[in-house]
Every structure is written in structure tokens, then in C-alpha cells.
Design a protein around this motif. Sequence first.
Motif, PDB file in Angstrom:
ATOM      1  N   LEU A  56      20.495  27.603  39.706  1.00  0.00           N
ATOM      2  CA  LEU A  56      21.892  27.488  39.297  1.00  0.00           C
ATOM      3  C   LEU A  56      22.274  28.613  38.347  1.00  0.00           C
ATOM      4  N   ASP A  57      21.351  29.015  37.507  1.00  0.00           N
ATOM      5  CA  ASP A  57      21.611  30.121  36.585  1.00  0.00           C
ATOM      6  C   ASP A  57      21.631  31.455  37.323  1.00  0.00           C
ATOM      7  N   LYS A  58      20.676  31.657  38.220  1.00  0.00           N
ATOM      8  CA  LYS A  58      20.610  32.905  38.985  1.00  0.00           C
ATOM      9  C   LYS A  58      21.856  33.110  39.829  1.00  0.00           C
ATOM     10  N   ALA A  59      22.448  32.021  40.286  1.00  0.00           N
ATOM     11  CA  ALA A  59      23.622  32.111  41.152  1.00  0.00           C
ATOM     12  C   ALA A  59      24.778  32.842  40.488  1.00  0.00           C
TER      13      ALA A  59
ATOM     14  N   GLU B 215      29.766  24.800  32.129  1.00  0.00           N
ATOM     15  CA  GLU B 215      29.396  25.992  31.352  1.00  0.00           C
ATOM     16  C   GLU B 215      30.069  27.243  31.896  1.00  0.00           C
ATOM     17  N   GLY B 216      30.229  27.313  33.199  1.00  0.00           N
ATOM     18  CA  GLY B 216      30.916  28.449  33.798  1.00  0.00           C
ATOM     19  C   GLY B 216      30.050  29.694  33.892  1.00  0.00           C
ATOM     20  N   GLY B 217      30.712  30.854  33.885  1.00  0.00           N
ATOM     21  CA  GLY B 217      30.002  32.115  34.001  1.00  0.00           C
ATOM     22  C   GLY B 217      29.795  32.572  35.430  1.00  0.00           C
ATOM     23  N   TYR B 218      30.468  31.919  36.390  1.00  0.00           N
ATOM     24  CA  TYR B 218      30.295  32.264  37.805  1.00  0.00           C
ATOM     25  C   TYR B 218      31.330  33.266  38.303  1.00  0.00           C
ATOM     26  N   GLY B 219      32.174  33.740  37.406  1.00  0.00           N
ATOM     27  CA  GLY B 219      33.139  34.764  37.777  1.00  0.00           C
ATOM     28  C   GLY B 219      34.105  34.272  38.843  1.00  0.00           C
ATOM     29  N   SER B 220      34.353  35.132  39.839  1.00  0.00           N
ATOM     30  CA  SER B 220      35.308  34.791  40.897  1.00  0.00           C
ATOM     31  C   SER B 220      34.681  33.981  42.020  1.00  0.00           C
TER      32      SER B 220
END
Length: 287
Positions: free
Chosen positions: A20-23, A57-62
Motif C-alpha cells: 500500500l505504501d509502495k503504490a 493518509e493520502g499521498g497517492y497523487g492523481s
Amino acid sequence: MHIRPRRSALYMPGANARALDKARSLPADVLILDLEDAVAPDAKEQARAQVMAAVHEGGYGSRELVIRVNGLDTPWGHGDLVAAATSGADAVLICKVDSAEGVRQADRVLRAAGAPENLRLWVMMETPRAMLAAGEIAGACPRIECLVMGTSDLTKDLNALPTRDRLPMVTSLGLCLLAARAYGLTAIDGVHVDLDDAEGLAAACRQGRELGFDGKTLIHPKQLDAANEAFAPSVEEVTRARRIIAAHAEAVAAGKGITLVDGKLIEALHVETARRVVALAEVVGVG
């Protein structure tokens, strides 16, 4: 014209926190955070908590975030839908749907749990009954946005063989594409399960695009480049599309409804396709 690219839709196991973090750094258009097939029964609750925390937490950009939930006929399905309803994800992907009522049932749970109107509903198309009810499923409720092919389960249920040309799947793929287009939905092709078969993956991506799919579901990050390339227009396609748009505009200005580009007749319907090609190219950075 607004287009959201869905060239690549990568399944990510919800029970794997590292995945999930690597994604967050992978070049996928869509991330399907999976609570169903990729998660063992004794890890379902943990996976749900991890996925909801990751989305929050987010951080997945677009990247578009889709949560695949367990079926309502399982011990986890209702809880998954309730949690996903206000998770902040872009969409919820429901599985093993056989009828329009199955879609409406999921929609009712989402609404009761406070899901906003902009939370979209994606539907796995993976059973023979779903193929026969594709049109009814596609029009089941306004929240539906996308039909996703579950070709592995469908192959099993059909007693078919996983051939390179996917001939046993053609009827089902066509039915779902017809249903999706009839209701203005996105359609995403099924997975290619052989991770060592790069040539087969490329062929399946080409076939999917030729049939009319918007993208392909994937099971490993190393498959992303093939799907992103296949479902994006080439530089040559973009160049020709812009020529078509310009030539048609000149014809209209001159009082003509049709014109020729490279000896081929160009009408308004070709211009509509050309504009879609250009819009997608601009979003994904081609040409």
C-alpha cells in the motif's frame, strides 16, 4: 473534453502494508486496494483497517483510488461497504454481481452509511449470469461508473481454456463493452495472470484496446508499462487526430460538412473520436 485516464488499474493487496505504501510511487492510473481475492479470511479485518488508514493518509497523487470489497453474502461485505462509504476513496468495486438488484443492494448500503454522491460504484463482471444481465447491471443506478472484467473467474465458470487469443472470452467481453457504452460507462479489461509472459501481456493489451476497452487490470507493477503504452494514443495517432480536427474546422468554415484527410472521408463522428484522442494524449503526456 475531460478525460480521466484508466489505462492501468493495479490490484494491491489490502493486507500488505508495504504494498500500500509502495503504490504511492507506482505509475498506475488506478489503484484497486483489494479486500477480496488477495486477502485471506483471517486477515480481512486487518486489511480493511489498513486500507482505510492508507486512503485517509493520502499521498497517492492523481492516482484514482478504488476499494474492492467482499461480497454482501460474506461475513465481511457489509462492514467493508460501510467503511468504504466515507473513506475518501474515489470508488468502490463490488464483486460477484449477478444482477441489477445486487448493484442496488450495495448502493443502498453505501447511502445508509453516508456515502457522498461523488463516491462512484464499479462492478466486477465475472459470472455467466452477469454476462447475460450486463445491460441491466450497467443501468442499475446512477452511481455506477465502470464495468471491470473478471476474466479469471469467468474462464473457470465457463469451463473454458485460458488461450493466448482469448477467443473463449470474446462474447463476454463484447457483451460488457456494449453495456458499458450504452450507458456511458468506462470498461476495463481483465488481468493477464502469467507474469513471465511479457509477449502475451502485450498482445492482450493490444486486443483489449482494439476491442474498445479503456484500460486493463493488472496483478503486478511490472505489467504497468505495457498497459500504459497500449492504452495511450501513439504520437502518430495524436498527430493525425489534430490534422482531422483542423481539416474539419476548415471544411465547416467553408460551408462543407465533410472533407478528406489522407484520402479518407472525414465527418463529424471522426472529429469526436479525434478530440478524445487529443484529450487523452494531453492528460497522459503524449505528443
